[in-house]
Design an enzyme around this catalytic site. Structure first.
Site, PDB file in Angstrom:
ATOM      1  N   ARG A   1       1.004  -1.244   0.167  1.00  5.76           N
ATOM      2  CA  ARG A   1      -0.006  -0.059  -0.060  1.00  5.76           C
ATOM      3  C   ARG A   1       0.851   1.130  -0.082  1.00  5.76           C
ATOM      4  NH1 ARG A   1      -2.247  -3.475   3.759  1.00  5.76           N
ATOM      5  NH2 ARG A   1      -4.240  -4.417   3.339  1.00  5.76           N
TER       6      ARG A   1
ATOM      7  N   TYR B   1      -9.285  -8.084  -5.888  1.00  5.58           N
ATOM      8  CA  TYR B   1      -8.004  -7.769  -6.553  1.00  5.58           C
ATOM      9  C   TYR B   1      -7.481  -8.447  -7.722  1.00  5.58           C
ATOM     10  CZ  TYR B   1      -7.819  -4.183  -2.803  1.00  5.58           C
ATOM     11  OH  TYR B   1      -7.978  -3.226  -1.956  1.00  5.58           O
TER      12      TYR B   1
ATOM     13  N   ARG C   1      -1.540  -1.720  -6.580  1.00 10.29           N
ATOM     14  CA  ARG C   1      -1.626  -2.908  -5.689  1.00 10.29           C
ATOM     15  C   ARG C   1      -2.469  -3.760  -6.300  1.00 10.29           C
ATOM     16  NH1 ARG C   1      -1.553  -4.640  -0.532  1.00 10.29           N
ATOM     17  NH2 ARG C   1      -3.583  -5.296   0.593  1.00 10.29           N
TER      18      ARG C   1
ATOM     19  N   HIS D   1      -3.420   3.268  -5.739  1.00  9.08           N
ATOM     20  CA  HIS D   1      -4.029   2.038  -5.235  1.00  9.08           C
ATOM     21  C   HIS D   1      -4.071   0.927  -6.457  1.00  9.08           C
ATOM     22  CE1 HIS D   1      -5.268  -0.327  -1.707  1.00  9.08           C
ATOM     23  NE2 HIS D   1      -5.938  -0.764  -2.355  1.00  9.08           N
TER      24      HIS D   1
ATOM     25  N   HIS E   1      -3.817  -9.302   3.013  1.00  5.92           N
ATOM     26  CA  HIS E   1      -5.358  -9.568   2.821  1.00  5.92           C
ATOM     27  C   HIS E   1      -5.840 -10.361   3.883  1.00  5.92           C
ATOM     28  CE1 HIS E   1      -5.227  -7.695  -1.364  1.00  5.92           C
ATOM     29  NE2 HIS E   1      -6.014  -7.077  -0.973  1.00  5.92           N
TER      30      HIS E   1
ATOM     31  N   LYS F   1      -2.046  -1.615   7.419  1.00  5.27           N
ATOM     32  CA  LYS F   1      -3.435  -1.117   7.749  1.00  5.27           C
ATOM     33  C   LYS F   1      -4.210  -1.929   8.608  1.00  5.27           C
ATOM     34  CE  LYS F   1      -7.766  -0.588   5.187  1.00  5.27           C
ATOM     35  NZ  LYS F   1      -8.399  -1.012   3.590  1.00  5.27           N
TER      36      LYS F   1
END
Length: 366
Positions: free
Chosen positions: A223, A351, A319, A316, A342, A248
């Protein structure tokens, strides 16, 4: 043990009832309003002012009944404290406990809530008003994600007010408001020669950081915040891994480095112009306090997209691109998740939009 006769019990009960009924005192103030004051042993004094005497009497009667039954909740503070004031207290007590990147975004959401709902008291704000706010934001063209995050902040404000501030709120009105559907996740991938054009435009910038940062994102699926806060000590070229802690999800993770990624980090670490007052790989100029903070990316990223003539590409999305490439390379979902961080396979699927032509090549071999 003292026993009471029937007449004494009746008399005691009657006396108690008289005492209950006389808990409230209603007086007229100098301004012409009516003030109801309730005093009861074991309870703090409760008072409220009304324009009409009958309203004061009705309130006193209802409040006395709740006190007697042990269900009274003081609401004075929640009726006086506005959303604007509550958000200010929240920003001073709660927001600083969050990550710096989260704090910055949260201040913006708080300002938006304050501008449109700030005049209401915590007790006055209801589901109807909140629903109208939601609809207005959607009509203004704001994304469902933006509105959901604003409502989430408002909801947490109420949770803190109820659990920690003791403001006497009975419930959280945001909990009963329907949230906008998050919709489908973005599936933007780099197409045709976009990667080549993007990297060429980034290399044209006077500071090599931009090109390095974009390549790191493409080769590691990190990120933006994780890249910008990365320190030299976290990169181990010899082992071919880097470890990050400021994620995150507040979890540490170790990311294996491809040959391309190692080559980029070698360039970064061997960069001759590197100050001694910071451990950051990608640093900015010293602030007024003399402290260096992470490199600021937004403006130079936008300029690079203009030079490359690329539309609708967010940082983003890199990513997203990197994660999809891991899947296309044959890594399992668990392996990809260990690299990208994740938490759930459901989030990971957002994604991993594989290119149709790649699937055609694979299915042709079946």
């Amino acid at each position: 043990m003292i026993s009471l006769t029937l007449s004494q019990r009746v008399q005691f009960g009657y006396t108690a009832q008289i005492r209950y009924s006389k808990m409230a005192t209603i007086t007229k103030t100098d301004s012409g309003k009516w003030k109801a004051i309730i005093r009861r042993s074991g309870w703090p004094k409760v008072s409220k002012t009304f324009r009409i005497k009958r309203d004061a009497e009705d309130w006193a009667r209802t409040t006395e009944d709740e006190i007697i039954r042990g269900i009274y909740i003081p609401r004075n503070h929640s009726e006086k404290l506005t959303i604007a004031q509550a958000l200010l207290r929240y920003s001073e007590e709660v927001t600083p406990t969050k990550k710096p990147s989260t704090q910055k975004r949260e201040y913006g959401r708080a300002e938006q809530l304050r501008s449109q709902l700030g005049r209401y008291s915590l007790a006055a704000l209801n589901t109807e008003i909140i629903a109208k706010y939601r609809d207005k934001r959607i009509d203004e063209g704001k994304s469902a994600s933006t509105v959901r995050l604003e409502l989430a902040l408002l909801s947490h404000l109420y949770s803190i007010a109820i659990k920690e501030w003791g403001l006497g709120l009975v419930s959280n009105p945001v909990m009963n408001v329907r949230k906008p559907s998050p919709g489908a996740g973005r599936d933007r991938r780099l197409v045709d020669d976009e990667e080549e054009r993007l990297l060429r435009a980034c290399n044209q910038h006077s500071n090599p950081f931009l090109g390095w940062i974009v390549r790191v994102a493409l080769y590691t699926a990190m990120r933006q915040g994780e890249i910008l806060s990365l320190e030299k000590s976290r990169v181990n070229i010899k082992r071919g891994v880097l470890t990050i802690h400021n994620t995150k999800n507040n979890d540490s993770r170790t990311i294996p480095l491809s040959d391309k990624a190692k080559a980029v980090f070698l360039e970064v670490l061997q960069h001759p112009i590197r100050p001694l007052d910071t451990n950051l790989l990608f640093y900015g100029e010293p602030g007024k306090d003399g402290k260096r903070r992470p490199y600021t990316l937004n403006r130079v990223w936008s300029s690079a997209l203009e030079r490359a003539e690329i539309n609708d590409l967010r940082f983003h999305d890199l990513r997203h691109e990197a994660t999809s490439r891991f899947v296309e390379a044959g890594l399992t979902d668990q392996e990809v998740a260990s690299i990208t961080g994740h938490k759930s396979m459901q989030m990971l699927k957002r994604y991993t939009h594989l290119r149709s032509e790649d699937l055609v090549c694979k299915i042709a071999k079946v």
